[in-house]
Design a protein around this motif. Sequence first.
Motif, short mmCIF file in Angstrom:
data_model
loop_
_atom_site.label_atom_id
_atom_site.label_comp_id
_atom_site.label_asym_id
_atom_site.label_seq_id
_atom_site.Cartn_x
_atom_site.Cartn_y
_atom_site.Cartn_z
N GLY A 1 10.61 15.84 27.79
CA GLY A 1 9.68 16.58 28.61
C GLY A 1 10.24 17.51 29.67
N GLN A 2 11.51 17.90 29.59
CA GLN A 2 12.08 18.77 30.63
C GLN A 2 12.79 19.97 30.02
N GLY A 3 12.10 21.07 29.84
CA GLY A 3 12.70 22.32 29.39
C GLY A 3 13.59 22.17 28.17
N TYR A 4 14.80 22.73 28.28
CA TYR A 4 15.76 22.64 27.18
C TYR A 4 15.98 21.19 26.75
N SER A 5 16.07 20.28 27.72
CA SER A 5 16.36 18.88 27.40
C SER A 5 15.29 18.26 26.52
N GLY A 6 14.04 18.45 26.89
CA GLY A 6 12.96 17.85 26.11
C GLY A 6 12.83 18.47 24.73
N SER A 7 12.91 19.79 24.66
CA SER A 7 12.78 20.42 23.35
C SER A 7 14.01 20.16 22.49
N SER A 8 15.18 20.01 23.11
CA SER A 8 16.40 19.68 22.36
C SER A 8 16.23 18.33 21.67
N GLU A 9 15.77 17.35 22.42
CA GLU A 9 15.56 16.03 21.83
C GLU A 9 14.52 16.09 20.72
N GLN A 10 13.40 16.77 20.96
CA GLN A 10 12.33 16.83 19.97
C GLN A 10 12.78 17.53 18.69
N MET A 11 13.56 18.61 18.81
CA MET A 11 14.03 19.32 17.61
C MET A 11 15.02 18.48 16.82
N ALA A 12 15.94 17.82 17.52
CA ALA A 12 16.91 16.98 16.83
C ALA A 12 16.21 15.83 16.10
N VAL A 13 15.24 15.22 16.75
CA VAL A 13 14.48 14.13 16.12
C VAL A 13 13.70 14.66 14.92
N ALA A 14 13.09 15.85 15.05
CA ALA A 14 12.33 16.43 13.94
C ALA A 14 13.23 16.72 12.74
N LEU A 15 14.43 17.24 12.99
CA LEU A 15 15.37 17.48 11.89
C LEU A 15 15.77 16.17 11.21
N GLU A 16 16.00 15.14 12.00
CA GLU A 16 16.35 13.82 11.45
C GLU A 16 15.20 13.32 10.57
N LYS A 17 13.97 13.50 11.01
CA LYS A 17 12.80 13.06 10.23
C LYS A 17 12.67 13.83 8.92
N GLN A 18 13.25 15.04 8.85
CA GLN A 18 13.21 15.85 7.63
C GLN A 18 14.33 15.48 6.67
N GLY A 19 15.11 14.45 7.02
CA GLY A 19 16.15 13.97 6.12
C GLY A 19 17.54 14.52 6.40
N ILE A 20 17.72 15.21 7.50
CA ILE A 20 19.04 15.72 7.88
C ILE A 20 19.72 14.68 8.77
N ASP A 21 20.96 14.40 8.48
CA ASP A 21 21.73 13.43 9.27
C ASP A 21 22.21 14.11 10.54
#
Length: 187
Positions: free
Chosen positions: A14-34
């Motif tokens: 929930g904090q700018g770059y930090s929050g969106s960084s975490e969300q994008m990394a988690v979303a990529l992981e959920k798409q099957g990327i290690d």
Amino acid sequence: KKMKINWFGSFSQGQGYSGSSEQMAVALEKQGIDIRAIAFSKINLDNLTPEGRKLRLKPFNKADVAICYGFPASFSSMEGWKYKIGFTMFETDKLPTGRSWAGLTGNAVDSCNKLDLLIVPSEHNRQLFSDNGVTVPIEVVNLGCDTNYFSFIQRPVKKTFTFLQSGNLSIRKNPGAVMSAFLSLFK
């Protein structure tokens, strides 16, 4: 074989770059990327979502591809990777040089031109980086919105105009200039 990416960035929900960084990394992981996350600084795991905490605790394993999500001065952290991708943004029509980018040193254009690919969240940013001398390929990847958190609200039509400025109260975001511009344009 599962694709693997080393994700450089700050993590904190929930904090700018930090929050969106975490969300994008988690979303990529959920798409099957290690995803193997590499934080810029010490992370308080209590500030992460359960998915972000799990991702952050995975052991490091170097990949060919690295993505760095943050200011261009942080792109040098990917030195030694086969493919270097930067993901950044800026809100004006001219990129800063020297220490003017959040107190970090380095020329943004020089940092970007050492990449294999630059990702930005809008066509405005693609044009901005290109106009300021970035010569590597630039792709637009729009940032998303969590509609479970930011849901649409049907509002009645009113004569009163409501204005929203989003961002922290800092010199870089310059809320005073935004308000002055708004008042000047919409007396």
